[in-house]
Structures are given as C-alpha cells and as structure tokens.
Motif scaffolding. Structure first.
Motif, PDB file in Angstrom:
ATOM      1  N   GLN A  13     177.050  41.838 -83.336  1.00 43.38           N
ATOM      2  CA  GLN A  13     175.927  41.099 -84.082  1.00 43.38           C
ATOM      3  C   GLN A  13     176.181  40.144 -84.878  1.00 43.38           C
ATOM      4  O   GLN A  13     177.390  39.953 -85.222  1.00 43.38           O
ATOM      5  N   ALA A  14     175.374  39.327 -85.207  1.00 48.48           N
ATOM      6  CA  ALA A  14     175.558  38.002 -86.273  1.00 48.48           C
ATOM      7  C   ALA A  14     176.325  38.675 -87.535  1.00 48.48           C
ATOM      8  O   ALA A  14     175.833  39.528 -87.957  1.00 48.48           O
ATOM      9  N   LYS A  87     177.614  33.476 -85.365  1.00 48.66           N
ATOM     10  CA  LYS A  87     176.184  33.329 -85.128  1.00 48.66           C
ATOM     11  C   LYS A  87     175.530  33.358 -83.737  1.00 48.66           C
ATOM     12  O   LYS A  87     176.405  33.261 -82.820  1.00 48.66           O
ATOM     13  N   PRO A  88     174.454  33.478 -83.696  1.00 50.85           N
ATOM     14  CA  PRO A  88     173.731  33.539 -82.161  1.00 50.85           C
ATOM     15  C   PRO A  88     173.949  32.350 -81.506  1.00 50.85           C
ATOM     16  O   PRO A  88     174.359  32.292 -80.281  1.00 50.85           O
ATOM     17  N   GLU A  89     174.286  31.185 -82.197  1.00 47.57           N
ATOM     18  CA  GLU A  89     174.595  29.936 -81.382  1.00 47.57           C
ATOM     19  C   GLU A  89     176.058  29.635 -81.038  1.00 47.57           C
ATOM     20  O   GLU A  89     176.153  28.761 -80.260  1.00 47.57           O
ATOM     21  N   THR A  91     177.214  32.133 -79.052  1.00 45.68           N
ATOM     22  CA  THR A  91     176.981  32.706 -77.704  1.00 45.68           C
ATOM     23  C   THR A  91     177.272  31.777 -76.577  1.00 45.68           C
ATOM     24  O   THR A  91     176.700  30.569 -76.447  1.00 45.68           O
ATOM     25  N   THR A 118     178.602  37.230 -76.777  1.00 47.15           N
ATOM     26  CA  THR A 118     177.154  37.077 -76.986  1.00 47.15           C
ATOM     27  C   THR A 118     177.012  37.686 -78.451  1.00 47.15           C
ATOM     28  O   THR A 118     177.514  38.678 -78.653  1.00 47.15           O
ATOM     29  N   VAL A 119     176.352  36.832 -79.106  1.00 44.60           N
ATOM     30  CA  VAL A 119     175.987  37.261 -80.433  1.00 44.60           C
ATOM     31  C   VAL A 119     174.515  37.281 -80.571  1.00 44.60           C
ATOM     32  O   VAL A 119     173.638  36.634 -80.329  1.00 44.60           O
ATOM     33  N   SER A 120     174.155  38.991 -81.011  1.00 42.16           N
ATOM     34  CA  SER A 120     172.599  39.007 -81.187  1.00 42.16           C
ATOM     35  C   SER A 120     172.340  38.662 -82.787  1.00 42.16           C
ATOM     36  O   SER A 120     173.187  38.839 -83.614  1.00 42.16           O
ATOM     37  N   SER A 121     170.933  38.463 -82.822  1.00 40.88           N
ATOM     38  CA  SER A 121     170.487  38.113 -84.149  1.00 40.88           C
ATOM     39  C   SER A 121     170.001  39.561 -84.695  1.00 40.88           C
ATOM     40  O   SER A 121     169.625  40.490 -84.152  1.00 40.88           O
TER      41      SER A 121
END
Length: 121
Positions: A13-14, A87-89, A91, A118-121
């Motif tokens: 997660q973020a 951060k999601p970016e 990913t 993979t970073v989820s928001s």
C-alpha cells in the motif's frame, strides 16, 4: 560474465516499504558499480539508484531521494534497494544492473530479469 537475480518485489500500500535484493554471481562483484532501474508500463526505463563497487558512493534519481536507499554487501555478492514511503507512481518492474564504470545511464553491462513492484493507493 555476471548473472543477476532480483527478489523482494510485491504488492504494497502507499506509504509502505519494500526491500529489493539482487544476488550476483562471480568473484569480481566488488569491482562493479551496481544500479537500480525501473520501467513502468508504457514508459521508458529510468535510473533509480546506484552504488560504487566499494560502496563509497551512492547516487539517486531526484524522484526517490530521501525515500530509497541502496546498499551492498560484497561478501554476499548482494545489492539492496530499501524503498520507503512508497507511492503509486513507484509502480514498475525494477531491475538491477552491473557496470564496469560509475554511471547512471542505461548503458550497464549486465541486467537482471526484473521484479514487479506494485503500490496501491
């Protein structure tokens, strides 16, 4: 010839953290600058972080400064990328690479197969 194998990727997660590892073959690991790159879907591969053979110098992309730290253990032929405050970016598929000279462009000599982060928001 240097063979590189990354591990440690996954889904987070973020705001979370991950540590990537890259194990290298060969007896001359300490002679190589090690770099981390990433490639997001539909984007070009970009430099993330690098560390000199002696670990005396580290350098980072502006986008990860203060959040990512690279280190190495030459006795274990392993380089690490500690990623905090993700951060999601962030990913992307993350690659480690080895170069005979200190550099931050993609002209490294050897590459691993990559590991997905993979970073989820």
């Amino acid at each position: 010839q240097v063979q590189l194998v990354e591990s440690g990727g996954g889904l987070v997660q973020a705001g979370g953290s991950l540590r990537l590892s890259c194990a290298a073959s060969g007896r001359t690991f300490s002679r190589y600058t090690m770099g981390w790159f990433r490639q997001a879907l539909g984007k070009e591969r970009e430099f993330v972080a690098g560390i000199s053979g002696s670990a005396g110098s580290t350098f980072y992309a502006d986008s990860v400064k203060g959040r990512f730290t690279t280190s190495r253990d030459n006795a274990k032929n392993t380089v690490y990328l500690q990623m905090n405050s993700l951060k999601p970016e962030d990913t992307a598929v993350y690659y480690c690479a080895a170069a005979r000279i200190l550099r931050s462009d993609p002209g490294y000599d050897y590459w691993g197969q990559g590991t997905q982060v993979t970073v989820s928001s």
